[in-house]
Write a protein that holds these residues in place. Structure first.
Motif, PDB file in Angstrom:
ATOM      1  N   UNK A 230       0.895  -1.197  -0.003  1.00 40.30           N
ATOM      2  CA  UNK A 230      -0.110   0.110  -0.072  1.00 40.30           C
ATOM      3  C   UNK A 230       1.065   1.294  -0.196  1.00 40.30           C
ATOM      4  N   UNK A 231       0.314   2.333  -0.293  1.00 41.21           N
ATOM      5  CA  UNK A 231       0.850   3.639  -0.259  1.00 41.21           C
ATOM      6  C   UNK A 231      -0.213   4.571   0.311  1.00 41.21           C
ATOM      7  N   UNK A 232       0.282   5.559   1.028  1.00 37.45           N
ATOM      8  CA  UNK A 232      -0.575   6.731   1.666  1.00 37.45           C
ATOM      9  C   UNK A 232       0.036   8.016   1.506  1.00 37.45           C
ATOM     10  N   UNK A 233      -0.163   9.034   1.104  1.00 37.91           N
ATOM     11  CA  UNK A 233      -1.763   9.284   0.649  1.00 37.91           C
ATOM     12  C   UNK A 233      -1.628   8.858  -0.783  1.00 37.91           C
ATOM     13  N   UNK A 234      -2.820   8.883  -1.205  1.00 45.28           N
ATOM     14  CA  UNK A 234      -2.972   8.648  -2.739  1.00 45.28           C
ATOM     15  C   UNK A 234      -2.960   9.884  -3.597  1.00 45.28           C
ATOM     16  N   UNK A 235      -2.124  10.166  -4.548  1.00 45.52           N
ATOM     17  CA  UNK A 235      -2.188  11.419  -5.070  1.00 45.52           C
ATOM     18  C   UNK A 235      -3.215  11.645  -6.156  1.00 45.52           C
ATOM     19  N   UNK A 236      -4.079  10.570  -6.288  1.00 45.68           N
ATOM     20  CA  UNK A 236      -5.154  10.777  -7.028  1.00 45.68           C
ATOM     21  C   UNK A 236      -6.529  11.278  -6.496  1.00 45.68           C
ATOM     22  N   UNK A 239      -8.310  17.055  -3.329  1.00 46.66           N
ATOM     23  CA  UNK A 239      -9.133  17.892  -2.345  1.00 46.66           C
ATOM     24  C   UNK A 239     -10.643  17.997  -2.680  1.00 46.66           C
ATOM     25  N   UNK A 240     -10.795  18.104  -4.167  1.00 47.12           N
ATOM     26  CA  UNK A 240     -12.207  18.214  -4.769  1.00 47.12           C
ATOM     27  C   UNK A 240     -12.868  16.942  -4.665  1.00 47.12           C
ATOM     28  N   UNK A 241     -12.136  15.750  -4.985  1.00 45.04           N
ATOM     29  CA  UNK A 241     -12.794  14.326  -4.730  1.00 45.04           C
ATOM     30  C   UNK A 241     -13.244  14.200  -3.255  1.00 45.04           C
ATOM     31  N   UNK A 242     -12.273  14.505  -2.337  1.00 42.40           N
ATOM     32  CA  UNK A 242     -12.634  14.512  -1.048  1.00 42.40           C
ATOM     33  C   UNK A 242     -13.887  15.049  -0.704  1.00 42.40           C
ATOM     34  N   UNK A 243     -13.958  16.433  -1.111  1.00 44.79           N
ATOM     35  CA  UNK A 243     -15.264  17.126  -0.700  1.00 44.79           C
ATOM     36  C   UNK A 243     -16.521  16.458  -1.119  1.00 44.79           C
ATOM     37  N   UNK A 246     -17.305  13.278   0.898  1.00 44.51           N
ATOM     38  CA  UNK A 246     -17.810  13.653   2.184  1.00 44.51           C
ATOM     39  C   UNK A 246     -19.578  13.762   2.097  1.00 44.51           C
ATOM     40  N   UNK A 247     -19.637  14.659   1.109  1.00 42.48           N
ATOM     41  CA  UNK A 247     -21.159  15.013   0.869  1.00 42.48           C
ATOM     42  C   UNK A 247     -21.887  13.971   0.373  1.00 42.48           C
ATOM     43  N   UNK A 248     -21.376  13.157  -0.642  1.00 43.34           N
ATOM     44  CA  UNK A 248     -22.331  12.200  -1.290  1.00 43.34           C
ATOM     45  C   UNK A 248     -22.083  10.678  -0.935  1.00 43.34           C
ATOM     46  N   UNK A 249     -20.967  10.503  -0.210  1.00 47.96           N
ATOM     47  CA  UNK A 249     -20.634   9.106   0.185  1.00 47.96           C
ATOM     48  C   UNK A 249     -20.433   8.768   1.713  1.00 47.96           C
ATOM     49  N   UNK A 250     -19.387   9.404   2.257  1.00 49.35           N
ATOM     50  CA  UNK A 250     -19.197   9.236   3.731  1.00 49.35           C
ATOM     51  C   UNK A 250     -20.533   9.561   4.796  1.00 49.35           C
ATOM     52  N   UNK A 251     -20.710  10.633   4.831  1.00 54.72           N
ATOM     53  CA  UNK A 251     -21.646  11.006   5.740  1.00 54.72           C
ATOM     54  C   UNK A 251     -23.181  10.345   5.334  1.00 54.72           C
ATOM     55  N   UNK A 252     -23.534  10.517   4.083  1.00 53.93           N
ATOM     56  CA  UNK A 252     -24.516   9.957   3.592  1.00 53.93           C
ATOM     57  C   UNK A 252     -24.746   8.425   4.284  1.00 53.93           C
ATOM     58  N   UNK A 278     -17.314  10.293 -11.779  1.00 58.06           N
ATOM     59  CA  UNK A 278     -17.179  10.564 -10.451  1.00 58.06           C
ATOM     60  C   UNK A 278     -16.808   9.584  -9.529  1.00 58.06           C
ATOM     61  N   UNK A 279     -16.539   9.705  -8.284  1.00 54.81           N
ATOM     62  CA  UNK A 279     -16.232   8.535  -7.334  1.00 54.81           C
ATOM     63  C   UNK A 279     -17.296   7.562  -7.090  1.00 54.81           C
ATOM     64  N   UNK A 280     -17.327   6.461  -7.020  1.00 57.45           N
ATOM     65  CA  UNK A 280     -18.484   5.426  -6.919  1.00 57.45           C
ATOM     66  C   UNK A 280     -17.738   4.478  -5.720  1.00 57.45           C
ATOM     67  N   UNK A 281     -18.779   3.856  -5.073  1.00 55.28           N
ATOM     68  CA  UNK A 281     -18.387   2.786  -3.827  1.00 55.28           C
ATOM     69  C   UNK A 281     -18.267   1.698  -4.647  1.00 55.28           C
ATOM     70  N   UNK A 282     -17.094   0.809  -4.635  1.00 54.04           N
ATOM     71  CA  UNK A 282     -16.924  -0.495  -5.002  1.00 54.04           C
ATOM     72  C   UNK A 282     -17.119  -1.433  -4.085  1.00 54.04           C
ATOM     73  N   UNK A 283     -16.873  -1.011  -2.728  1.00 52.53           N
ATOM     74  CA  UNK A 283     -17.383  -1.861  -1.368  1.00 52.53           C
ATOM     75  C   UNK A 283     -17.128  -1.083  -0.070  1.00 52.53           C
ATOM     76  N   UNK A 284     -17.906  -1.708   0.767  1.00 51.85           N
ATOM     77  CA  UNK A 284     -17.593  -1.257   2.012  1.00 51.85           C
ATOM     78  C   UNK A 284     -16.910  -2.536   2.657  1.00 51.85           C
ATOM     79  N   UNK A 285     -16.013  -2.006   3.833  1.00 48.54           N
ATOM     80  CA  UNK A 285     -15.666  -3.006   4.861  1.00 48.54           C
ATOM     81  C   UNK A 285     -15.829  -2.191   6.179  1.00 48.54           C
ATOM     82  N   UNK A 286     -16.153  -3.217   7.081  1.00 43.66           N
ATOM     83  CA  UNK A 286     -16.291  -2.515   8.485  1.00 43.66           C
ATOM     84  C   UNK A 286     -15.354  -2.462   9.450  1.00 43.66           C
ATOM     85  N   UNK A 287     -14.123  -2.500   9.149  1.00 45.46           N
ATOM     86  CA  UNK A 287     -12.939  -2.337   9.930  1.00 45.46           C
ATOM     87  C   UNK A 287     -11.760  -1.703   9.111  1.00 45.46           C
ATOM     88  N   UNK A 288     -10.576  -1.689   9.731  1.00 45.80           N
ATOM     89  CA  UNK A 288      -9.585  -1.321   9.005  1.00 45.80           C
ATOM     90  C   UNK A 288      -9.152  -2.147   7.931  1.00 45.80           C
TER      91      UNK A 288
END
Ligand code: GLY
Length: 423
Positions: A230-236, A239-243, A246-252, A278-288
């Motif tokens: 793995x690497x962190x952070x992803x350069x791809x 900030x725009x994708x993050x915003x 946050x609005x359309x995926x994480x908090x919802x 735009x960003x789409x959810x491939x999968x959720x995991x319930x853990x690190x």
């Protein structure tokens, strides 16, 4: 506080390293742990699915806080079992861990709440799935509904492959009862990003982004694994994708789970695809994620134990997460032949080179201590992580440190973080 970590891989070693640094942690236990974790915690030989023994141990030792890290015990309700015994535990309860435990559930949740993801259909019967495939657009993705050690996803390029996939999942039960239901979804293209978040059921706090390398071989060839680096952070992940996320995926997602009466407390891992739409959810995991945790946690400046307590206590709103500006790269050292068949019990040499220098970490995954030696004890053996001034520096250092350690069937990918060059 007396803390018990449940699990015994590289992720749990990264969690243990962070928790051991906390001033609040007086005594750390891990069940079952491994040879690396044993340097930080007292390891107890109890399996992660042995709920009765784990709860009994926590009561006997008067454990103040348990961290349940792996997917299987979360999905089977280990957090509920600790809570029922009056022991505070970090991680989602069974009714919330279904976010990872059932792909059909998570897809229906996203559809109901308008969270971007690939189009799909759920199937309870192989016959209906086969009928659907007659008019599907290819390639398609077949997903066994339940937990399948990360292996229950098949990408099928044509009708013939997809028919064989349905047979494997639903009729031959290659992934056991995980294949009692399945999802067929549209294949998405783009860059994958892993985003780990903490939530107390209401507030969500986002950790640094990461990218995994799931295939066994260089150039993304070979079989799917738990993750080869793995690497962190992803350069791809801009900030725009993050915003947008946050609005359309994480908090919802957090709000959707609460609306469903399945309040989620713990870590939600968003596996994202950055598509042209735009960003789409491939999968959720319930853990690190693992090895995501092995690059994200070494960069985290917060006291991990305090953040986890805030999640359990519903007090995450008062927490701000901070990450070191240095980048991190993790290269997994595996046993040759992983993920199919491999030998164990090989002596590992050179571990003493990791002498606590703050820029180099050697997280143990499949290891055990025997007669004064550390031996390989699994497919993924070690995660070698380095921090650097930027991703390229971190990658250079991680590959230098890979050479410090040796065991006779050591295998690793040589191109972890190659995508950095395209950023
Ligand atoms: N690295 C992917 C996972 O933890 O599922």
């Amino acid at each position: 506080m007396k803390v018990l970590i449940v699990g015994g891989g590289g992720r749990e070693h990264a969690i243990a390293a962070a928790v051991a640094k906390s001033e609040k942690c007086e005594k750390l236990y891990c069940a079952p742990g491994n040879a690396g974790i044993a340097q930080l915690a007292e390891c107890v030989p109890i399996g992660v699915m042995d709920f009765g023994k784990l709860v009994g141990f926590a009561q006997e030792k008067r454990i103040d806080f348990v961290i349940v890290a792996p997917d299987d015990p979360l999905a089977a309700g280990l957090v509920d079992a600790f809570e029922a015994a009056g022991v505070k535990a970090f991680g989602p309860r069974k009714d919330a861990a279904i976010l990872e435990g059932s792909k059909a559930f998570s897809k229906d949740l996203m559809k109901k709440y308008g969270i971007p993801t690939a189009e799909y259909e759920n199937f309870d019967e192989a016959e209906a799935a086969l009928k659907y495939l007659e008019s599907a657009a290819y390639p398609v993705v077949l997903k066994a509904d339940g937990l399948a050690l990360g292996k229950g996803v098949l990408i099928c390029k044509d009708h013939e492959e997809a028919v064989a996939g349905v047979k494997e999942i639903m009729q031959d039960k290659k992934f056991g009862s995980a294949g009692n239901r399945m999802v067929i979804e549209r294949f998405m293209t783009g860059r994958e990003v892993s985003v780990l978040t903490f939530t107390d059921g209401k507030t969500i706090r986002v950790m640094a982004s990461a990218q995994d390398h799931k295939r066994a071989g260089d150039g993304d060839t070979g079989l799917n694994t738990g993750g080869m680096g793995t690497f962190s952070p992803s350069p791809f992940y801009t900030e725009e994708i993050h915003k947008y996320c946050c609005e359309h995926i994480y908090q919802p997602t957090v709000d959707a789970m609460r609306s469903e009466g399945r309040t989620f407390k713990g870590v939600i891992f968003f596996g994202l695809m950055l598509t042209e739409e735009g960003p789409k959810v491939l999968e959720y995991n319930a853990r690190f994620g693992d090895p995501e945790a092995q690059v994200v946690l070494p960069r985290m400046e917060n006291d991990l134990l305090s953040v986890m307590e805030a999640c359990v206590d519903g007090k995450l709103e008062g927490v701000e997460l901070n990450f070191r500006k240095e980048a991190a790269v993790c290269v997994v050292l595996a046993s040759d032949g992983y993920p199919v068949s491999y030998e164990k019990g090989k002596a590992i040499h050179g571990l003493e080179r990791f002498d606590g220098q703050s820029e180099y970490f050697c997280f143990h995954a499949g290891t055990k201590a025997e007669d004064g030696e550390v031996l390989t004890n699994g497919g993924r053996v070690l995660g070698i992580t380095a921090l650097g001034t930027d991703l390229k520096d971190a990658r250079k250092k991680a590959y230098e440190a890979v050479e410090w350690v040796d065991f006779s069937n050591k295998y690793y990918r040589h191109d972890i973080g190659k995508a950095i060059d395209e950023a």
